[in-house]
Design an enzyme around this catalytic site. Structure first.
Site, short mmCIF file in Angstrom:
data_model
loop_
_atom_site.label_atom_id
_atom_site.label_comp_id
_atom_site.label_asym_id
_atom_site.label_seq_id
_atom_site.Cartn_x
_atom_site.Cartn_y
_atom_site.Cartn_z
N ARG A 1 0.96 -1.23 -0.10
CA ARG A 1 -0.01 -0.31 0.12
C ARG A 1 0.92 1.34 -0.07
O ARG A 1 0.43 2.30 -0.82
CB ARG A 1 -0.93 0.16 1.40
CG ARG A 1 -1.14 1.11 1.47
CD ARG A 1 -2.92 1.50 2.43
NE ARG A 1 -2.73 0.29 3.17
CZ ARG A 1 -2.37 0.50 4.54
NH1 ARG A 1 -1.71 1.59 4.61
NH2 ARG A 1 -2.90 -0.48 4.92
N TYR B 1 -15.07 17.27 -15.90
CA TYR B 1 -15.45 15.44 -16.22
C TYR B 1 -17.02 15.10 -15.16
O TYR B 1 -17.17 15.49 -14.23
CB TYR B 1 -14.57 14.87 -15.88
CG TYR B 1 -15.13 13.30 -15.88
CD1 TYR B 1 -14.74 12.68 -17.22
CD2 TYR B 1 -14.95 12.83 -14.35
CE1 TYR B 1 -15.82 11.05 -16.80
CE2 TYR B 1 -15.19 11.12 -14.35
CZ TYR B 1 -14.65 10.61 -15.58
OH TYR B 1 -15.38 9.38 -15.41
N ASP C 1 -6.04 19.20 -14.46
CA ASP C 1 -6.53 18.25 -14.86
C ASP C 1 -6.18 17.60 -16.35
O ASP C 1 -7.22 18.16 -17.28
CB ASP C 1 -8.11 17.71 -14.75
CG ASP C 1 -8.46 16.06 -15.44
OD1 ASP C 1 -7.32 15.52 -15.58
OD2 ASP C 1 -9.48 15.55 -15.01
N LYS D 1 -7.20 6.15 -19.67
CA LYS D 1 -7.44 7.02 -21.07
C LYS D 1 -6.76 6.76 -21.80
O LYS D 1 -5.60 5.65 -22.24
CB LYS D 1 -8.25 8.12 -20.48
CG LYS D 1 -9.31 8.32 -19.66
CD LYS D 1 -10.60 7.89 -19.82
CE LYS D 1 -11.35 7.79 -19.10
NZ LYS D 1 -11.60 8.95 -18.47
C1 LIG Z 1 -12.30 9.22 -16.55
C2 LIG Z 1 -11.72 10.79 -16.63
C3 LIG Z 1 -11.61 11.01 -15.12
C4 LIG Z 1 -12.12 9.36 -13.87
O1 LIG Z 1 -10.91 8.06 -14.17
P1 LIG Z 1 -10.61 7.41 -13.75
O2 LIG Z 1 -10.32 6.44 -14.44
O3 LIG Z 1 -12.37 7.00 -14.61
O4 LIG Z 1 -11.83 7.28 -12.53
C5 LIG Z 1 -11.20 12.45 -14.40
N1 LIG Z 1 -11.19 13.04 -15.30
C6 LIG Z 1 -11.15 12.94 -16.32
C7 LIG Z 1 -10.70 14.47 -17.89
C8 LIG Z 1 -11.92 12.00 -17.08
O5 LIG Z 1 -12.47 12.13 -18.70
#
Ligand SMILES: *Cc1c(COP(=O)(O)O)cnc(C)c1O
Length: 377
Positions: A46, A98, A170, A195
């Site tokens: 962890r 998001y 982000d 992603k």
């Molecule tokens: C998908 C996404 C998230 C969240 O990520 P997860 O891996 O699905 O928890 C946050 N910000 C953006 C821009 C995203 O596309």
């Protein structure tokens, strides 16, 4: 070293002497202590695991951060980051985010006493009017999801610095291959590693990349306490995904540019939101702060019927949530990513029943265009 080389050679694993070209998967929960009061550097997975550590080193290098922390998902990363704040703290966030981040802020962070202002089209001129003594941070996504608005990071980071605020960005859509927010003044970079970093729609992951050792120390403490860490095998999958990040981003962007231009020519398509079109209002800022435009396109069709028909008729493009993988995905933000966002708030942003979003994949773009053409006809 060039970023495409770093994607492949960014790890520095010396913990084994087998000559293995790839980082091993240390599938272990715990580590033996050599003697009382001694540690190999690893105690419990962890806290840290050698496979995850190598992934974190790669991501920190790609983003130019002091450290990177790998989480079990993007939302886990953002949730842990929110623990930097306490009751009464105020955060200014862009309105176009998001959907999961909006849900986290409204349903969990606000309950915990954090106060938000959501600002439409945040820029250095309007952000000032929201700053108050309790303001601690600015949270932005650029390009934003799904409306593809671009924020001038350098200008916003000046405001953040003048007011002693953390700037959190982000960077999921452009990835470190196209954009490095820390170089432009951000303090924390967030990624959904699910992603483009993963790139294959096969695993979940998330990252926080930090500018300073001080932020790293604070977040590492929260990280080991909360435990939303990335598993060794998933860490290995992301290391593998990142090796092809450069070539995927280039090709997916090339496909996206072709597709955006094609969409513009379709009579049933009324609006196309893609920062790589020189008609996009933020085209100039994109060119200034990023090395590319990415491969995410949103578009509005002429009617709700057309939107539904398209989703039901596509064969090659897959009607699914998520983005960034080799498969082209088509998403209905209203019912999927932004289903939990208040309807009036959602429609004000342009997320209506005619808006669709494409994550352009790595297939031949001619095949994708043929598929979308038959679905639209
Ligand atoms: C998908 C996404 C998230 C969240 O990520 P997860 O891996 O699905 O928890 C946050 N910000 C953006 C821009 C995203 O596309």
């Amino acid at each position: 070293m060039d970023i495409s080389t770093l994607c492949i050679h960014g790890s520095d694993d010396t913990s084994h002497n087998t000559g293995s070209v790839t980082v091993p998967i240390y599938q272990t929960a715990t580590f033996v202590h050599p003697a009382v009061g001694q540690s190999t550097g690893y105690d419990y997975s962890r806290v840290q695991n050698p496979t995850r550590e190598q992934l974190e080193k790669i991501v920190a290098k790609l983003e130019g951060g002091a450290d990177a922390l790998a989480f079990s998902s993007g939302m886990a990363a953002i949730t842990v980051m929110m623990e930097l704040f306490r009751i009464g703290d105020h955060i200014i966030a862009s309105a176009d985010l998001y959907g999961g981040s909006i849900r986290l802020f409204h349903s969990i962070s606000e309950k915990n006493g954090i106060i938000f202002d959501f600002v439409d089209r945040m820029d250095s001129s309007n952000v000032n009017s929201y700053i108050k003594p309790e303001t601690k941070a600015i949270f932005i996504e650029t390009p934003s999801n799904p409306m593809m608005q671009v924020t001038d990071l350098f200008a916003i980071s000046k405001v953040a610095k003048e007011n002693n605020l953390l700037l959190i960005v982000d960077n999921t859509f452009l990835t470190p291959y196209f954009q490095n927010p820390i170089d432009l003044g951000a303090d924390i970079v967030v990624h959904s590693g699910t992603k483009y970093l993963s790139g294959h729609n096969d695993t979940l992951a998330g990252f926080l990349v930090v500018r300073t050792a001080e932020l790293s120390e604070k977040l590492r403490f929260i990280y080991k306490t909360i435990g939303a860490c990335l598993a060794p095998f998933d860490s290995w999958l992301i290391i593998r995904g990142i090796k092809t990040l450069a070539i995927r981003m280039e090709k997916q962007q090339e496909n996206a540019i072709r597709l955006a231009i094609w969409l513009m020519e379709q009579p049933k398509v009324k609006k196309v939101f893609y920062p790589g079109l020189n008609t996009h209002p933020d085209y100039d800022i994109s060119i200034k702060q990023a090395r590319g435009f990415g491969a995410m396109i949103s578009f509005e069709v002429d009617s709700n019927e057309t939107a539904i028909r398209m989703l039901e008729r596509v064969n090659l493009a897959l009607y699914a949530e998520s983005l960034g993988g080799v498969e082209t995905l088509i998403t209905y933000p209203m019912l999927q990513t932004h289903a939990d966002v208040d309807q009036t708030e959602r429609e004000k942003k342009g997320i209506n029943d005619k808006l669709l979003r494409l994550s352009v994949g790595l297939e031949s773009i001619d095949d994708i265009i043929d598929d979308l053409a038959q679905a639209l006809s």
